[in-house]
Enzyme design. Structure first.
Site, PDB file in Angstrom:
ATOM      1  N   GLU A   1      14.997 -86.043 -40.423  1.00 53.15           N
ATOM      2  CA  GLU A   1      15.554 -86.806 -41.546  1.00 53.15           C
ATOM      3  C   GLU A   1      14.473 -87.456 -42.407  1.00 53.15           C
ATOM      4  O   GLU A   1      14.021 -88.566 -42.127  1.00 53.15           O
ATOM      5  CB  GLU A   1      16.511 -87.892 -41.008  1.00 53.15           C
ATOM      6  CG  GLU A   1      17.167 -88.695 -42.128  1.00 53.15           C
ATOM      7  CD  GLU A   1      18.150 -89.746 -41.622  1.00 53.15           C
ATOM      8  OE1 GLU A   1      18.240 -89.950 -40.396  1.00 53.15           O
ATOM      9  OE2 GLU A   1      18.816 -90.375 -42.453  1.00 53.15           O
TER      10      GLU A   1
ATOM     11  N   LYS B   1      18.088 -83.213 -42.308  1.00 53.90           N
ATOM     12  CA  LYS B   1      19.026 -84.234 -42.790  1.00 53.90           C
ATOM     13  C   LYS B   1      18.419 -84.924 -44.011  1.00 53.90           C
ATOM     14  O   LYS B   1      17.722 -85.930 -43.890  1.00 53.90           O
ATOM     15  CB  LYS B   1      19.308 -85.239 -41.669  1.00 53.90           C
ATOM     16  CG  LYS B   1      20.221 -86.375 -42.088  1.00 53.90           C
ATOM     17  CD  LYS B   1      20.779 -87.132 -40.907  1.00 53.90           C
ATOM     18  CE  LYS B   1      21.549 -88.351 -41.369  1.00 53.90           C
ATOM     19  NZ  LYS B   1      22.358 -88.957 -40.320  1.00 53.90           N
TER      20      LYS B   1
ATOM     21  N   SER C   1      24.307 -90.127 -46.260  1.00 51.81           N
ATOM     22  CA  SER C   1      25.029 -90.594 -47.454  1.00 51.81           C
ATOM     23  C   SER C   1      24.204 -91.603 -48.245  1.00 51.81           C
ATOM     24  O   SER C   1      24.392 -91.724 -49.469  1.00 51.81           O
ATOM     25  CB  SER C   1      26.400 -91.160 -47.097  1.00 51.81           C
ATOM     26  OG  SER C   1      26.319 -92.225 -46.192  1.00 51.81           O
TER      27      SER C   1
END
Ligand code: 13P
Length: 358
Positions: A195, A237, A279
């Site tokens: 990520e 991610k 998000s």
């Protein structure tokens, strides 16, 4: 006479190395299967407490447990969620009936994963920038998590956009840590969720986020290559490519979808098992709409599965309904399931605004 031909039958096949790769690839495929996505419920104690404080929920271990138990016991969650990213504290917590929360997640058909970074700390010499820590002792921790039944892991690097930042120092240090973490995960049989998050705070325009995201992603893949990480056994991610939160120009859903997919097409190799977005502070509805638009506009052009790995965009509405009170539990679970269902629909480009009113 010697023969230069390799034997037709390799009695060492499948060897351990091949089997390990197959297992990683299969785990990644299961996490990305169908229209499902990941649920990030791995907020550190400090972050979880911050979210509770904003809603007036007591910031105690018991309330964190109750919240995670509420999520894990949501009827039907496994229909939309393939994997849940947990925080270490949750692994040792039991629900009210004594069942470990981890077991409840497994019973729901959800693959359990774990956040393994130790958080982003100030990067020495580079004000405003951070480096994610947690590599020391990571091999032993990963082996322990594997024995507990966890099958994937997450490490988050944060990249801020601002005056003169990100610097090469920040990008390279974080990319290196992500790659070393990913290699250790694969050695332990865990699929790494990699990520590199470019933050939304700032006044920058969409194009700046595009350039920084692409630059970070290229740095990450260079390092993953150097560390010998199997791309078919990782999930990336990333952030979506958005303008800064305080940018005067806020782009349309289609513009964000286009910029995001084009940026990732430029920088993420097709061999990667899949992409699952964070998000990043977008509302639940907007994050869903962006994912949906990507599928509508690029359906047949995507070389990898494109799904969600949201925390706030799935949890926040439900947490607001719950407010720490048992009597609100059922309604909160319905709100959670609703968001997960909308996100799963978005994976097929079948989300509509009307679903929000249903
Ligand atoms: P958000 O979806 O709230 O950005 O969180 C995703 C996540 O896992 C952050 O590490």
């Amino acid at each position: 006479m010697t023969t230069l031909m390799a034997p037709l039958l390799d009695i060492n096949f499948p060897n351990k190395e091949t089997m390990d790769k197959l297992v990683l690839t299969a785990t990644a495929a299961a996490l990305l299967s169908g229209s499902k996505g990941l649920l990030a419920m791995d907020e550190s104690t400090a972050t979880c407490n911050k979210r509770f404080a904003a809603l007036g929920i007591p910031q105690t271990e018991q309330f964190r447990r109750d919240w995670r138990e509420l999520i894990a016991t949501t009827p039907g969650l496994g229909e939309y969620i393939s994997g849940a990213i947990l925080y270490d504290e949750t692994l040792y917590q039991n629900g009210k009936d004594g069942t470990p929360v981890l077991q409840t997640i497994i019973n729901a058909g959800i693959i359990p994963g774990i956040k393994v970074d130790a958080g982003a700390k100030p990067l020495a010499g580079f004000p405003g920038e951070k480096i994610t820590e947690g590599l020391d002792g990571l091999r032993e921790r990963l082996n322990g998590y594997y024995k507990m039944g966890l099958r994937f892991a997450k490490w988050r690097a944060v990249i801020a956009i601002g005056n003169g930042i990100p610097t090469a120092a920040c990008i390279e240090a974080n990319a290196d840590a992500l790659a070393r973490y990913a290699a250790l995960c694969q050695e332990a049989g865990l699929v790494p969720v990699v990520e590199p998050e470019v933050l939304m705070e700032g006044t920058h325009e969409l194009q700046v986020c595009f350039r920084v995201t692409e630059r970070m992603m290229r740095a990450v893949f260079t390092r993953l290559y150097l560390q010998g990480v199997l791309l078919e056994g990782i999930i990336i991610k990333p952030n979506m490519v958005n303008p800064g939160l305080t940018c005067p120009v806020q782009n349309t859903i289609e513009e964000v979808a286009d910029a995001t997919v084009q940026c990732l097409l430029q920088s993420v190799p097709a061999a990667v098992a899949g992409i699952a977005f964070l998000s990043g502070g977008q509302s639940g509805e907007l994050a869903t709409a962006h994912l949906n638009a990507m599928h509508i506009r690029y359906r047949s052009k995507l070389p990898w599965p494109l799904t969600f790995s949201f925390a706030r965009a799935i949890q926040q509405p439900a947490m607001g309904i719950w407010q720490g009170q048992e009597k609100n539990k059922r309604a909160a679970q319905q709100a959670l399931l609703h968001r997960a269902g909308c996100d799963a629909a978005a994976r097929s480009g079948e989300y509509t605004a009307a679903m929000e009113k249903a």
